[in-house]
Write an enzyme that holds these catalytic residues in place. Structure first.
Site, PDB file in Angstrom:
ATOM      1  N   SER A   1       3.767   7.011   6.159  1.00 43.07           N
ATOM      2  CA  SER A   1       4.760   6.033   5.706  1.00 43.07           C
ATOM      3  C   SER A   1       5.491   6.584   4.494  1.00 43.07           C
ATOM      4  O   SER A   1       4.861   7.127   3.576  1.00 43.07           O
ATOM      5  CB  SER A   1       4.071   4.711   5.335  1.00 43.07           C
ATOM      6  OG  SER A   1       5.008   3.769   4.864  1.00 43.07           O
ATOM      7  N   CYS A   2       6.811   6.447   4.510  1.00 42.51           N
ATOM      8  CA  CYS A   2       7.615   6.817   3.347  1.00 42.51           C
ATOM      9  C   CYS A   2       8.413   5.592   2.900  1.00 42.51           C
ATOM     10  O   CYS A   2       8.531   4.618   3.654  1.00 42.51           O
ATOM     11  CB  CYS A   2       8.540   7.984   3.662  1.00 42.51           C
ATOM     12  SG  CYS A   2       9.836   7.612   4.871  1.00 42.51           S
ATOM     13  N   PRO A   3       8.957   5.580   1.682  1.00 41.85           N
ATOM     14  CA  PRO A   3       9.628   4.378   1.166  1.00 41.85           C
ATOM     15  C   PRO A   3      10.750   3.846   2.046  1.00 41.85           C
ATOM     16  O   PRO A   3      10.893   2.638   2.217  1.00 41.85           O
ATOM     17  CB  PRO A   3      10.159   4.836  -0.197  1.00 41.85           C
ATOM     18  CG  PRO A   3       9.208   5.913  -0.612  1.00 41.85           C
ATOM     19  CD  PRO A   3       8.851   6.631   0.652  1.00 41.85           C
TER      20      PRO A   3
END
Length: 462
Positions: free
Chosen positions: A9-11
């Site tokens: 997961s990334c922002p």
């Protein structure tokens, strides 16, 4: 074949989330390691890990620049890194995970009461499905706002019950923090995260907007619950129905889904759902404020029994959520009954292990010591291990004690302005009305619970 599960997961949830996933999967194939990767991207969770996947896994990799809950991975060796590390050197991460798993660094099983309670709560969380799961997600995100707001309001009463009416005072500031801010966010947060549980991130905006509308038109927490489910299922339906070209897919989670779902939910709340729900809430508030002693005792009896029935399960949470929702309407009696009734199961069991040792095992007697603290802290789940060992005798006993406590609390006209905290919030001036009678209700329920256990539980040698 070794198996590893992973979460990326990334922002922004667009590029790096999927690049990390692809890198881990390719490295897994190359190293002959079975790999399943869950992505938490802008359109929500994809390729979600099941309980069976996690159970079969040798280790877990979390490659994320956002907060990823590790609760479901209890007992597994976890490698937690930035999402870029999975993109740059996935093979090293897989080797690190396998070496850690082989070294036996998984969580140790603890036999004390706190770990037993934690394990039971984790099992219950895994079993939550459907509407109940979505509602509890909303409630869990709402509770910090309710607790922070309730305690801020309680502190404002230290200066006097009406001190907050004088502008510019510290009491007024505390009331603004608690009542005008934290409590104002309560229903929108509840609705937003119910929708989030159903439709993931695209559901948050329409859910919160629907919840805010529920508050503003007087539909209260009941309207917020309805708005949350509406927003979640409508967003989910739109997500599956609307098909865009691949180069426009990025518009779905940030523009199309929030806008269309918010529009539909908002119009439904204003014109169709809001007015009748407002009428129901007004009727409920009027009934609660004008209750006769007999009705109050009956309500307290029911709420008390519900709190003890499943000790933190769906029935317990229904009674608690009902009482918390009424705080915003300045109805404090049910909250007092619910907290007192939630304290008595562990307190009654702890007392029974002291007075009637010959009816409990050595392990249960030891578990009774921390049960005192869990009881005074309003952690009803402290009774779970005792009930699991002997449900036929323990559950009716604690339900009897809690029902009496709830009924007495309502009969004595006790009101509680703090939604949690057990005995630790009671010394705050004006946070509880009729404090002496409140203590009496809790003590009475504790004693009744212990005496019931004395009657129904046989001596160990028998």
């Amino acid at each position: 074949m070794k198996k590893i599960v992973a979460v990326t997961s990334c922002p922004t949830g667009i590029a790096h989330t999927y690049m990390a996933s692809e890198s881990l999967e390719e490295a897994g194939k190359k190293m002959d390691v079975q790999m399943k990767v869950e992505t938490q991207g802008s359109v929500g969770v994809e390729n979600e890990l099941t309980d069976q996947d996690i159970k079969e896994a040798d280790a877990v990799i979390i490659a994320a620049d956002t907060n990823v809950s590790k609760d479901r991975f209890g007992g597994k060796y976890i490698v937690e890194v930035a999402v870029a590390d999975a993109i740059n050197d996935a093979e090293a991460l897989i080797n690190q995970a396998l070496e850690g798993a082989e070294s036996g660094k998984e969580s140790e099983v603890d036999s004390n009461l706190y770990s037993q309670v934690s394990d039971e709560k984790s099992k219950r969380k895994e079993k939550r499905t459907g509407a109940y799961k979505h509602l509890m997600t909303g409630v869990s995100f709402m509770l910090p706002f309710v607790v922070a707001g309730g305690l801020s309001i309680a502190l404002s009463f230290v200066f006097g019950i009406n001190a907050a009416e004088q502008e510019g005072t510290l009491a007024a500031a505390l009331m603004q923090i608690g009542g005008s801010s934290a409590f104002a966010l309560m229903v929108p947060i509840l609705a937003g995260y119910i929708a989030f549980s159903i439709a993931d991130r695209p559901g948050i905006a329409p859910g919160m907007i629907g919840g805010m509308l529920a508050s503003s038109i007087g539909a209260g927490f009941l309207g917020g619950i309805i708005a949350g489910f509406l927003a979640g299922y409508i967003t989910q339906w739109l997500k599956k129905t609307i098909k865009l070209p691949e180069n426009l897919q990025g518009l779905m989670p940030i523009l199309i889904l929030p806008f269309l779902a918010s529009l539909i939910v908002g119009l439904l709340m204003i014109y169709l759902i809001g007015p009748p729900v407002e009428g129901i809430m007004n009727g409920l508030e009027s009934w609660l404020q004008g209750m006769t002693d007999a009705n109050a005792v009956l309500l307290g009896l029911i709420l008390g029994a519900m709190m003890a029935f499943d000790m933190g399960g769906p029935v317990n949470k229904a009674a608690y959520t009902f009482s918390v929702g009424l705080l915003g309407s300045e109805i404090y009696g049910p909250m007092a009954a619910v907290m007192a009734a939630g304290m008595t199961p562990p307190l009654g069991l702890a007392l029974a292990t002291v007075l009637f040792k010959n009816r409990f095992t050595r392990q249960e007697i030891e578990a009774g010591k921390p049960a005192w603290f869990m009881g005074i802290s309003f952690i009803t789940e402290g009774a779970i291990p005792f009930a699991a060992a002997d449900p036929i005798r323990v559950i009716p006993s604690i339900m009897t004690g809690s029902a009496i406590t709830g009924a007495l609390s309502m009969l004595f006209g006790v009101g509680l302005r703090a939604p949690h905290g057990g005995i630790f919030v009671l010394p705050i001036p004006n946070v509880v009305s009729n404090l002496g009678f409140y203590a009496l209700a809790i003590i009475a329920g504790t004693i009744v619970t212990a005496l019931m256990l004395r009657i129904v539980k046989p001596k160990l040698e028998e």
